[in-house]
Design a protein around this motif. Structure first.
Motif, PDB file in Angstrom:
ATOM      1  N   HIS A 377       0.836  -1.202   0.000  1.00 43.61           N
ATOM      2  CA  HIS A 377       0.000   0.000   0.000  1.00 43.61           C
ATOM      3  C   HIS A 377       0.871   1.253   0.000  1.00 43.61           C
ATOM      4  CE1 HIS A 377      -3.621   2.366   0.930  1.00 43.61           C
ATOM      5  NE2 HIS A 377      -2.870   3.039   1.779  1.00 43.61           N
ATOM      6  N   LEU A 378       2.008   1.178   0.681  1.00 41.80           N
ATOM      7  CA  LEU A 378       2.962   2.289   0.724  1.00 41.80           C
ATOM      8  C   LEU A 378       3.870   2.309  -0.506  1.00 41.80           C
ATOM      9  CD1 LEU A 378       4.038   2.050   4.478  1.00 41.80           C
ATOM     10  CD2 LEU A 378       2.566   3.788   3.447  1.00 41.80           C
ATOM     11  N   GLN A 379       3.610   1.394  -1.432  1.00 39.62           N
ATOM     12  CA  GLN A 379       4.379   1.296  -2.675  1.00 39.62           C
ATOM     13  C   GLN A 379       5.832   0.920  -2.406  1.00 39.62           C
ATOM     14  OE1 GLN A 379       3.633   4.728  -5.145  1.00 39.62           O
ATOM     15  NE2 GLN A 379       1.422   4.642  -4.809  1.00 39.62           N
ATOM     16  N   LEU A 380       5.982  -0.081  -1.542  1.00 38.92           N
ATOM     17  CA  LEU A 380       7.291  -0.641  -1.211  1.00 38.92           C
ATOM     18  C   LEU A 380       7.265  -2.160  -1.440  1.00 38.92           C
ATOM     19  CD1 LEU A 380       7.792   1.331   2.126  1.00 38.92           C
ATOM     20  CD2 LEU A 380       9.156   1.657   0.050  1.00 38.92           C
ATOM     21  N   PRO A 381       7.033  -2.596  -2.670  1.00 43.12           N
ATOM     22  CA  PRO A 381       6.840  -4.024  -2.940  1.00 43.12           C
ATOM     23  C   PRO A 381       8.066  -4.881  -2.686  1.00 43.12           C
ATOM     24  CG  PRO A 381       7.013  -2.815  -4.993  1.00 43.12           C
ATOM     25  CD  PRO A 381       6.927  -1.791  -3.902  1.00 43.12           C
ATOM     26  N   ASP A 382       9.269  -4.330  -2.843  1.00 45.46           N
ATOM     27  CA  ASP A 382      10.478  -5.116  -2.605  1.00 45.46           C
ATOM     28  C   ASP A 382      10.570  -5.544  -1.141  1.00 45.46           C
ATOM     29  OD1 ASP A 382      11.135  -4.828  -5.227  1.00 45.46           O
ATOM     30  OD2 ASP A 382      12.559  -3.180  -4.919  1.00 45.46           O
ATOM     31  N   PHE A 383      10.278  -4.625  -0.231  1.00 46.12           N
ATOM     32  CA  PHE A 383      10.277  -4.961   1.192  1.00 46.12           C
ATOM     33  C   PHE A 383       9.149  -5.946   1.512  1.00 46.12           C
ATOM     34  CE2 PHE A 383      12.639  -0.988   1.134  1.00 46.12           C
ATOM     35  CZ  PHE A 383      13.653  -1.224   2.052  1.00 46.12           C
ATOM     36  N   ALA A 384       8.000  -5.750   0.880  1.00 49.39           N
ATOM     37  CA  ALA A 384       6.865  -6.656   1.101  1.00 49.39           C
ATOM     38  C   ALA A 384       7.212  -8.077   0.675  1.00 49.39           C
ATOM     39  CB  ALA A 384       5.641  -6.157   0.335  1.00 49.39           C
ATOM     40  N   ASP A 385       7.843  -8.213  -0.485  1.00 51.07           N
ATOM     41  CA  ASP A 385       8.216  -9.545  -0.979  1.00 51.07           C
ATOM     42  C   ASP A 385       9.211 -10.226  -0.049  1.00 51.07           C
ATOM     43  OD1 ASP A 385       6.574  -9.265  -3.148  1.00 51.07           O
ATOM     44  OD2 ASP A 385       8.159  -8.640  -4.531  1.00 51.07           O
ATOM     45  N   ARG A 386      10.202  -9.455   0.427  1.00 50.18           N
ATOM     46  CA  ARG A 386      11.206 -10.027   1.331  1.00 50.18           C
ATOM     47  C   ARG A 386      10.551 -10.549   2.609  1.00 50.18           C
ATOM     48  NH1 ARG A 386      15.560  -6.121   3.045  1.00 50.18           N
ATOM     49  NH2 ARG A 386      16.221  -7.960   4.241  1.00 50.18           N
ATOM     50  N   LEU A 387       9.685  -9.731   3.198  1.00 52.53           N
ATOM     51  CA  LEU A 387       9.020 -10.126   4.439  1.00 52.53           C
ATOM     52  C   LEU A 387       8.151 -11.363   4.214  1.00 52.53           C
ATOM     53  CD1 LEU A 387       8.166  -9.800   7.355  1.00 52.53           C
ATOM     54  CD2 LEU A 387       6.599  -7.966   6.648  1.00 52.53           C
ATOM     55  N   GLU A 388       7.369 -11.346   3.155  1.00 53.47           N
ATOM     56  CA  GLU A 388       6.469 -12.451   2.841  1.00 53.47           C
ATOM     57  C   GLU A 388       7.222 -13.755   2.614  1.00 53.47           C
ATOM     58  OE1 GLU A 388       3.778 -11.980  -0.605  1.00 53.47           O
ATOM     59  OE2 GLU A 388       2.691 -10.831   0.890  1.00 53.47           O
ATOM     60  N   ASN A 389       8.284 -13.671   1.832  1.00 55.80           N
ATOM     61  CA  ASN A 389       9.066 -14.868   1.531  1.00 55.80           C
ATOM     62  C   ASN A 389       9.727 -15.434   2.782  1.00 55.80           C
ATOM     63  OD1 ASN A 389       8.424 -14.740  -1.199  1.00 55.80           O
ATOM     64  ND2 ASN A 389      10.220 -13.496  -1.711  1.00 55.80           N
ATOM     65  N   ALA A 390      10.186 -14.554   3.666  1.00 56.57           N
ATOM     66  CA  ALA A 390      10.805 -15.007   4.914  1.00 56.57           C
ATOM     67  C   ALA A 390       9.787 -15.719   5.799  1.00 56.57           C
ATOM     68  CB  ALA A 390      11.422 -13.817   5.652  1.00 56.57           C
TER      69      ALA A 390
END
Length: 426
Positions: A377-390
């Protein structure tokens, strides 16, 4: 030359005539009574509505996406439609309001803070103490949400029976968070009763049975009003179909009880059908809520996106969460045109039991995944992907799980495992 001169002369005369007539019309309008002004303006608005509807109905999907004024949250793992750079500019931290809440809230929100710090997410939390037994949301907390426009929240206890109003409900109404979105899906490695479950429940969040209009007619007789409006029904249906369009979903199913509540749920269905016509590439189905619950527990994989009035959505989301792996792993968010609050998706058990709090064994997974939704939502998909994958890797490996997922780990042990996995995913 003569023809050009005559043409210009005619244009000037027409312009003068038009201007004169327009001026006289305006003068005549201004000299009329205020009641006449209101009547004329209402008539003008009524005539404009069908024109605007016709224009919007003919707008191609790619143009509609440019006109959106609301974030259509992609499901976990889908960040392709969101720009990469933060909306505040690259490298500039984004302030987010944090409400730890009641029960397990401080434990799981504290876990999120640790994870964000470990992966250096450009987010600064502004923390406020808000409890479910308060009469209102403190002014400073509400001001922070309105300033930051984004909030991460732990569970707030809603008192049963008389007394204090639900602060969850107050937040939704005050901020017009008309969409509740819960994503119920199988996590790899986590046993569940059904496979291939990937359901998105989109629930109208501001009216219906949650309108809060109750009174005692005479002693022993209470009347509770269910309010359904065309405006709210159309905008939640619009959100559901636009979400399906942007996330490559194939089917939207409207959940209702129009066989009994023919006017109220009938209006909801009528609104959904009108919106469905604008999306010919998305299948549209309808299902009665009691049959829906039976189908959910017997064959949940048949459902894709579900759009519901307020009460049914709460029941359906918690049922779907229980089927897919439990409420402790289901992310969710509440959004409107201006504000968004992210929290555990399914409301059941979101404040936990005293023994879980005492032993510090609350499951932080749901809020981790909700935080990933917030990062998108904050337009930070790279951080979102890292967190999700972890998070998914920790669940898949199975070494660190809380009791509700078949393990015995503490909140901190799961958090440490996620942080360690984040380091290895760099």
């Amino acid at each position: 030359m003569d023809n050009n001169f005559e043409t210009e002369s005619v244009k000037k005369k027409l312009k003068i005539t038009f201007t004169s007539r327009a001026t006289n019309t305006v003068k005549e309008f201004l000299h009329r009574s205020p009641e006449t002004h209101i009547y004329i303006l209402l008539k003008m608005a009524q005539r404009a509505v069908p024109i605007v509807k016709k224009l919007l109905s003919g707008t191609p999907p790619h143009v509609r996406s440019c006109l959106r004024s609301i974030t259509y949250m992609p499901r976990p793992g889908r960040g392709g439609t969101i720009p990469v750079n933060p909306i505040t500019g690259e490298g500039i931290p984004r302030p987010v309001t944090l409400i730890p809440g009641d029960g397990i809230g401080p434990l799981v929100t504290g876990a999120v803070e640790q994870v964000f710090e470990a992966m250096r997410a450009p987010v600064i939390f502004e923390k406020f103490e808000v409890r479910g037994d308060m009469n209102i949301v403190p002014e400073d907390a509400m001001a922070s949400i309105k300033k930051n426009r984004v909030c991460l929240k732990g569970g707030l206890i809603t008192p049963v029976g008389g007394g204090v109003n639900s602060l969850n409900l107050l937040l939704r109404k005050e901020l017009d968070l008309y969409v509740s979105l819960v994503n119920c899906f199988n996590l790899p490695g986590l046993p569940s009763r059904h496979e291939n479950v990937n359901i998105v429940v989109i629930r109208e969040n501001t009216e219906g049975e949650y309108s809060g209009l109750e009174h005692e007619v005479v002693p022993g007789v209470v009347e509770s009003l269910k309010v359904i409006t065309k405006f709210c029904s159309e905008r939640i249906a619009q959100y559901a179909f636009e979400y399906a369009h942007l996330n490559n979903r194939k089917t939207v199913t409207a959940v209702h009880k129009a066989n009994i509540m023919k006017l109220a749920d009938g209006l909801f269905l009528e609104s959904c059908r009108e919106i469905a016509k604008r999306y010919p590439n998305i299948n549209y189905n309808e299902i009665i809520v009691d049959n829906c619950c039976m189908q959910l527990v017997s064959k949940p994989e048949q459902f894709d996106v579900m759009v519901t009035p307020n009460l049914y959505g709460n029941l359906v989301a918690n049922t779907a969460a229980g089927i897919a792996g439990g409420t402790g792993v289901m992310p969710g968010g509440n959004v409107g045109t201006e504000y968004a609050i992210f929290e555990q998706g399914a409301s059941a058990g979101n404040v936990g039991k005293p023994k879980i709090i005492e032993k510090k064994r609350a499951n932080p997974v749901a809020l981790f995944l909700s935080s990933a939704m917030m990062l998108r939502h904050l337009q930070l998909p790279d951080f979102a992907d890292r967190l999700e994958n972890a998070v998914k890797r920790v669940i898949f490996e199975g070494k660190y799980r809380t009791k509700d997922l078949g393990g015995s780990s503490t909140t901190q042990e799961v958090t440490d495992a996620v942080i360690s996995t984040l380091e290895s995913l760099k």
